[in-house]
Design a protein around this motif. Structure first.
Motif, PDB file in Angstrom:
ATOM      1  N   VAL A 528       0.872  -1.168   0.000  1.00 51.84           N
ATOM      2  CA  VAL A 528       0.000   0.000   0.000  1.00 51.84           C
ATOM      3  C   VAL A 528       0.908   1.216   0.000  1.00 51.84           C
ATOM      4  CG1 VAL A 528      -1.824   1.232   1.230  1.00 51.84           C
ATOM      5  CG2 VAL A 528      -1.738  -1.261   1.305  1.00 51.84           C
ATOM      6  N   PHE A 529       0.667   2.164  -0.883  1.00 52.06           N
ATOM      7  CA  PHE A 529       1.594   3.292  -1.000  1.00 52.06           C
ATOM      8  C   PHE A 529       0.858   4.618  -1.128  1.00 52.06           C
ATOM      9  CE2 PHE A 529       0.778   1.945  -5.358  1.00 52.06           C
ATOM     10  CZ  PHE A 529       0.565   3.145  -6.017  1.00 52.06           C
ATOM     11  N   GLN A 530       1.572   5.666  -0.780  1.00 57.69           N
ATOM     12  CA  GLN A 530       1.095   7.030  -0.977  1.00 57.69           C
ATOM     13  C   GLN A 530       2.279   7.902  -1.367  1.00 57.69           C
ATOM     14  OE1 GLN A 530      -1.979   8.855   1.460  1.00 57.69           O
ATOM     15  NE2 GLN A 530      -0.595  10.549   1.941  1.00 57.69           N
ATOM     16  N   ILE A 531       2.069   8.755  -2.379  1.00 61.26           N
ATOM     17  CA  ILE A 531       3.113   9.646  -2.878  1.00 61.26           C
ATOM     18  C   ILE A 531       2.534  11.051  -2.963  1.00 61.26           C
ATOM     19  CG2 ILE A 531       4.713  10.143  -4.762  1.00 61.26           C
ATOM     20  CD1 ILE A 531       4.353   7.172  -5.604  1.00 61.26           C
ATOM     21  N   ASN A 532       3.126  11.975  -2.242  1.00 60.95           N
ATOM     22  CA  ASN A 532       2.739  13.383  -2.294  1.00 60.95           C
ATOM     23  C   ASN A 532       3.827  14.154  -3.024  1.00 60.95           C
ATOM     24  OD1 ASN A 532       1.771  12.253   0.594  1.00 60.95           O
ATOM     25  ND2 ASN A 532       0.263  13.700  -0.196  1.00 60.95           N
ATOM     26  N   SER A 533       3.467  14.799  -4.130  1.00 61.94           N
ATOM     27  CA  SER A 533       4.439  15.560  -4.922  1.00 61.94           C
ATOM     28  C   SER A 533       4.050  17.022  -4.968  1.00 61.94           C
ATOM     29  CB  SER A 533       4.514  15.016  -6.360  1.00 61.94           C
ATOM     30  OG  SER A 533       4.947  13.679  -6.372  1.00 61.94           O
ATOM     31  N   LYS A 534       5.041  17.854  -5.183  1.00 60.59           N
ATOM     32  CA  LYS A 534       4.772  19.264  -5.446  1.00 60.59           C
ATOM     33  C   LYS A 534       5.645  19.711  -6.613  1.00 60.59           C
ATOM     34  CE  LYS A 534       8.048  21.287  -2.113  1.00 60.59           C
ATOM     35  NZ  LYS A 534       8.185  22.243  -0.984  1.00 60.59           N
ATOM     36  N   ASP A 535       5.200  20.773  -7.260  1.00 59.75           N
ATOM     37  CA  ASP A 535       5.871  21.291  -8.465  1.00 59.75           C
ATOM     38  C   ASP A 535       5.923  20.234  -9.571  1.00 59.75           C
ATOM     39  OD1 ASP A 535       6.395  23.850  -7.386  1.00 59.75           O
ATOM     40  OD2 ASP A 535       8.166  23.078  -6.354  1.00 59.75           O
ATOM     41  N   GLU A 536       4.866  19.429  -9.658  1.00 62.14           N
ATOM     42  CA  GLU A 536       4.784  18.433 -10.727  1.00 62.14           C
ATOM     43  C   GLU A 536       4.980  19.125 -12.078  1.00 62.14           C
ATOM     44  OE1 GLU A 536       3.832  14.284 -11.782  1.00 62.14           O
ATOM     45  OE2 GLU A 536       3.883  15.213  -9.801  1.00 62.14           O
ATOM     46  N   GLN A 558      -1.953   7.328  -4.681  1.00 67.57           N
ATOM     47  CA  GLN A 558      -2.065   6.333  -3.614  1.00 67.57           C
ATOM     48  C   GLN A 558      -2.726   5.091  -4.186  1.00 67.57           C
ATOM     49  OE1 GLN A 558      -6.066   8.432  -1.730  1.00 67.57           O
ATOM     50  NE2 GLN A 558      -4.290   8.151  -0.470  1.00 67.57           N
ATOM     51  N   GLY A 559      -2.332   3.955  -3.685  1.00 69.82           N
ATOM     52  CA  GLY A 559      -2.890   2.746  -4.261  1.00 69.82           C
ATOM     53  C   GLY A 559      -2.459   1.478  -3.570  1.00 69.82           C
ATOM     54  N   ILE A 560      -2.891   0.380  -4.161  1.00 70.01           N
ATOM     55  CA  ILE A 560      -2.595  -0.965  -3.680  1.00 70.01           C
ATOM     56  C   ILE A 560      -1.981  -1.757  -4.825  1.00 70.01           C
ATOM     57  CG2 ILE A 560      -3.586  -3.130  -2.832  1.00 70.01           C
ATOM     58  CD1 ILE A 560      -5.798  -1.554  -1.552  1.00 70.01           C
ATOM     59  N   ALA A 583      -4.650   8.659  -8.781  1.00 68.55           N
ATOM     60  CA  ALA A 583      -3.614   9.646  -9.116  1.00 68.55           C
ATOM     61  C   ALA A 583      -4.313  10.933  -9.528  1.00 68.55           C
ATOM     62  CB  ALA A 583      -2.727   9.128 -10.238  1.00 68.55           C
ATOM     63  N   VAL A 584      -4.233  11.957  -8.669  1.00 67.47           N
ATOM     64  CA  VAL A 584      -5.002  13.181  -8.896  1.00 67.47           C
ATOM     65  C   VAL A 584      -4.138  14.409  -8.604  1.00 67.47           C
ATOM     66  CG1 VAL A 584      -7.189  12.062  -8.323  1.00 67.47           C
ATOM     67  CG2 VAL A 584      -5.884  13.224  -6.525  1.00 67.47           C
ATOM     68  N   TYR A 585      -4.602  15.544  -9.152  1.00 71.09           N
ATOM     69  CA  TYR A 585      -4.038  16.831  -8.753  1.00 71.09           C
ATOM     70  C   TYR A 585      -4.672  17.221  -7.423  1.00 71.09           C
ATOM     71  CZ  TYR A 585      -2.002  17.155 -13.386  1.00 71.09           C
ATOM     72  OH  TYR A 585      -1.263  16.907 -14.519  1.00 71.09           O
ATOM     73  N   ASP A 586      -3.842  17.381  -6.418  1.00 73.49           N
ATOM     74  CA  ASP A 586      -4.318  17.645  -5.061  1.00 73.49           C
ATOM     75  C   ASP A 586      -4.448  19.136  -4.787  1.00 73.49           C
ATOM     76  OD1 ASP A 586      -5.250  16.224  -2.871  1.00 73.49           O
ATOM     77  OD2 ASP A 586      -3.398  16.482  -1.733  1.00 73.49           O
ATOM     78  N   GLU A 587      -4.188  19.926  -5.812  1.00 74.56           N
ATOM     79  CA  GLU A 587      -4.269  21.383  -5.696  1.00 74.56           C
ATOM     80  C   GLU A 587      -4.561  21.952  -7.078  1.00 74.56           C
ATOM     81  OE1 GLU A 587      -1.519  24.274  -3.201  1.00 74.56           O
ATOM     82  OE2 GLU A 587      -0.558  23.763  -5.102  1.00 74.56           O
ATOM     83  N   ALA A 588      -5.484  22.884  -7.151  1.00 73.10           N
ATOM     84  CA  ALA A 588      -5.824  23.483  -8.436  1.00 73.10           C
ATOM     85  C   ALA A 588      -4.662  24.316  -8.965  1.00 73.10           C
ATOM     86  CB  ALA A 588      -7.070  24.355  -8.291  1.00 73.10           C
ATOM     87  N   PHE A 589      -4.528  24.378 -10.287  1.00 70.60           N
ATOM     88  CA  PHE A 589      -3.552  25.269 -10.916  1.00 70.60           C
ATOM     89  C   PHE A 589      -4.118  25.691 -12.259  1.00 70.60           C
ATOM     90  CE2 PHE A 589      -2.552  21.098 -12.495  1.00 70.60           C
ATOM     91  CZ  PHE A 589      -2.150  21.273 -13.801  1.00 70.60           C
ATOM     92  N   GLY A 590      -3.959  26.980 -12.583  1.00 71.04           N
ATOM     93  CA  GLY A 590      -4.520  27.488 -13.828  1.00 71.04           C
ATOM     94  C   GLY A 590      -6.008  27.190 -13.895  1.00 71.04           C
ATOM     95  N   SER A 591      -6.456  26.600 -14.974  1.00 67.54           N
ATOM     96  CA  SER A 591      -7.864  26.221 -15.133  1.00 67.54           C
ATOM     97  C   SER A 591      -8.127  24.774 -14.763  1.00 67.54           C
ATOM     98  CB  SER A 591      -8.300  26.473 -16.584  1.00 67.54           C
ATOM     99  OG  SER A 591      -7.453  25.773 -17.489  1.00 67.54           O
ATOM    100  N   VAL A 592      -7.113  24.098 -14.201  1.00 62.82           N
ATOM    101  CA  VAL A 592      -7.258  22.689 -13.808  1.00 62.82           C
ATOM    102  C   VAL A 592      -7.731  22.635 -12.360  1.00 62.82           C
ATOM    103  CG1 VAL A 592      -6.086  20.485 -13.489  1.00 62.82           C
ATOM    104  CG2 VAL A 592      -5.461  21.974 -15.407  1.00 62.82           C
TER     105      VAL A 592
END
Length: 708
Positions: A528-536, A558-560, A583-592
């Protein structure tokens, strides 16, 4: 132990279970169940070294790693692409674009999914020598599967101690020359003009081991305008200068003289005719030529219980690529770099590590300290892809520069084993430098010279608990570092030169896992894993035939992952791999908006195989591959590539007569002729996101070897 990270809800595919609860439930069940054998024969695994850099059982390390064994007789298939052999690894998605001009699309836990060509975000290594550039761009086509003994795939926090772009590590190990000398040859053929011819020799003579291989592959491709030819050669010499040392000499080459590039198509074209090609690639005759050659040496020497390992390599790669950038776009913009890319790359590197092992009290300490240095220099030009009104030819010069990339990475790893507990620690300091020397300064096209440096220290920590002799639990955490590639830095909006303002992406990764034997013939791995990224690093836009990039905000993966294999009877075995990932964008950016899915990453990826060996020398297998729908851009507003499920079947036979061994193979891929999209080009221009996969494909071949 570090604190267990908070995990968001798992994807809708399993809406009532959270990863941590599912993992704990399964661990408890397996720990207390009476189906666990007291002392099973562990015939279902191999030794691995990726991650620890010393040979160790994958059962006894605190991270996710799978070793895929390859048979010398080539019973799996053509062995042209690693997509043929890596489906059994959870967390890994290997998509064959059916486009040999752009290589495979490989992602590990979502890293690398946005690559429009080649492999990025995943570290590729062959026999200890990087197949990935210092900027993180790699070519899986350089892997020689005909001589491969095994492939190891490392995922999760401990992949980060391999430095820049190590969202995962895929490492190939070729066979050592052993046993009596033998020669072999084989011919395989199939639909769409597919042909592969290979010859080789290997063995040992007077203490010197050798493996030699050469092959020719060609195909017309199922899609229109997708033909390719590839020649590969490989040589490996192993010898022992004395009883405490080993020297390995390596040389390889790859040549693709004229490879058609059909590019992607839009949704309307896919629905009308999935084998069609857009007009522009045909008008401009989009294509690529590749010449790649390299050599290296690996030296290992023992000093008692300690070891010194040194490696060095050097090579040259030349690429000429004709693109479909419109003539008028180049004429109207004097800063445009043209529609033909041409470069000659010289690369080399050095690596050294000291591995020390000590018995201290009731425990054992293993420490590895090393340094990797890699350098690549591109003499790069850009030309117009027209002369007058003639399209698809090399025209006037529009770009002339030297790009130099260097990385210098010291690292230290340590493992402490005591009783039922193993503690592992790794730390690496990456120093990656990009330097551009622009020699094309004409009119308004100014001097785009410059440099940028990225530095990051990436630690990883893991702990493993041996609950019983057949059940291990582990946890690990680490930080990751991913610089832009040269291709992502090369262009900025409005053709304003290099995008030196692009920042590296960083990540924090967490993993909980279980490794268990059930009975005497079943192995199960769960993570089971979780990955938090910034400045993707994401696609900012596409104009004038160029894609340019920017940094997004935060992302969450995050996943199994589940891998299992079992021997159902003496003659029937089964294997399977399942990945469920959010796998999602956890913060809005631009029009996303926040919550949009990261494109190129399937929610569910599954693979299963049942093999039957009715008698010695005869085997048949049925495998099933499933991918869920995949978004194609950050806005998630285009038609997603639909989910698909494919079935493949193969049968192989082997006979021996004196010194001769004969093999036959028949394989049918996409058995039920399902229409599907095998890969997507994230954020592609003109909405040409889709790369269709082939329909039913039948091929087979024969192979003979002679042992002296």
């Amino acid at each position: 132990m570090f604190r267990q990270p908070h995990l968001h809800p798992i994807p809708q595919a399993v809406p009532h279970l959270q990863p941590s609860r599912l993992c704990i439930a399964l661990l408890c069940a397996l720990a207390t169940g009476n189906t666990l054998a007291a002392d099973p024969e562990r015939t279902l695994e191999t030794m691995v070294i990726t991650g620890s850099r010393v040979e160790v059982s994958p059962f006894d390390v605190p991270y996710s790693i799978e070793g895929v064994q390859l048979q010398e007789n080539g019973s799996e298939g053509l062995r042209v692409n690693v997509s043929e052999v890596l489906n059994s690894v959870p967390g890994v998605v290997v998509q064959n674009r059916q486009n040999y001009a752009q290589d495979l699309q490989i992602s590990v836990r979502g890293f690398g999914a946005r690559a429009a060509f080649g492999v990025r975000g995943v570290k590729l290594i062959a026999d200890g020598i990087p197949a990935t550039n210092p900027d993180g761009q790699g070519q899986a086509a350089t892997f020689n599967l005909d001589t491969a003994e095994r492939i190891e795939v490392l995922r999760g926090p401990f992949a980060t101690i391999y430095g820049n772009h190590a969202g995962g590590v895929i490492q190939l190990f070729s066979r050592d020359g052993k046993g009596a000398p033998r020669i072999r040859g084989g011919v395989y053929a199939g639909e769409n003009g597919t042909l592969k011819i290979g010859i080789g020799a290997e063995g040992e003579s007077n203490g010197v081991g050798f493996v030699l291989d050469a092959s020719h592959f060609e195909t017309d491709g199922e899609r229109r305008y997708s033909s390719a030819k590839r020649d590969q050669a490989f040589a490996k010499i192993t010898l022992a200068p004395d009883e405490d040392s080993k020297l390995t000499l390596l040389a390889s080459g790859l040549r693709q003289p004229y490879t058609d590039d059909p590019q992607g198509i839009d949704w309307a074209m896919y629905q009308r005719d999935e084998n069609d090609v857009a007009a522009a690639p045909l008008q401009y005759q989009t294509r690529k030529s590749i010449d790649h050659i390299q050599g290296g040496a690996v030296y290992e020497r023992r000093f008692g219980s300690d070891r010194l390992q040194v490696q060095a390599y050097a090579g040259q790669r030349s690429v000429t690529q004709y693109q479909s950038i419109a003539r008028n776009t180049q004429i109207s913009n004097p800063r445009h770099a043209g529609g033909v890319i041409s470069f000659d790359r010289d690369f080399h590197g050095l690596g050294a590590r000291w591995i020390a092992q000590r018995e201290i009290g009731s425990g054992k300490l293993t420490v590895t300290a090393g340094l990797d240095y890699d350098r690549a220099e591109d003499d790069r030009q850009g030309y117009e892809n027209f002369i007058g009104t003639t399209l698809g030819v090399k025209g006037a010069l529009r770009r002339d520069e030297t790009n130099t990339i260097t990385s210098t990475d010291p690292y230290v790893q340590a493992t402490w084993q005591q009783g039922d507990w193993d503690w592992s620690l790794g730390v690496r300091h990456s120093n990656v430098n990009f330097d551009v020397d622009d020699r094309y300064i004409v009119g308004v096209n100014g001097d785009d010279s410059g440099s940028v440096r990225y530095r990051k220290t990436t630690p990883a920590l893991g702990v493993l608990w041996r609950v019983t002799p057949v059940l291990n639990l582990y946890a690990s955490a680490g930080t990751g570092f991913e610089t832009p590639t040269l291709g992502e830095l090369a262009y900025s909006a409005n053709d304003q030169g290099f995008n030196f303002g692009l920042k590296p992406s960083t990540s924090r990764q967490f993993e909980l896992g279980m490794k268990a034997y059930v009975g005497e013939s079943t192995r199960v791995n769960l993570a089971v894993f979780q990955i938090n990224s910034k400045d993707e690093i994401v696609v900012d836009g596409s104009s004038g035939g160029r894609t340019y990039y920017k940094n997004a905000g935060k992302t969450l993966r995050q996943g199994i992952e589940l891998a299992a294999e079992t021997e159902l009877t003496r003659n029937v075995s089964a294997r399977g791999a399942l990945t469920v990932m959010r796998a999602v964008y956890d913060e809005a950016f631009g029009s996303v908006p926040e919550g949009n899915r990261i494109p190129g990453v399937p929610r569910v990826s599954a693979w299963g195989e049942v093999m039957w060996k009715p008698m010695t020398g005869l085997s048949t297998a049925l495998e099933v591959v499933h991918r869920s729908r995949v978004e194609v851009n950050d806005l998630n507003n285009a038609e997603a590539a639909p989910a698909y499920t494919l079935a493949n079947w193969r049968i192989g036979a082997e006979q021996q007569s004196g010194p001769w061994t004969f093999n036959q193979l028949l394989r049918v891929d996409n058995l039920f002729d399902r229409k599907h999209i095998s890969s997507v080009i994230v954020g592609a221009g003109f909405d040409r996101y889709y790369e269709p996969g082939p329909g039913r494909s039948v091929y087979g071949g024969v192979r003979a070897s002679y042992r002296f």
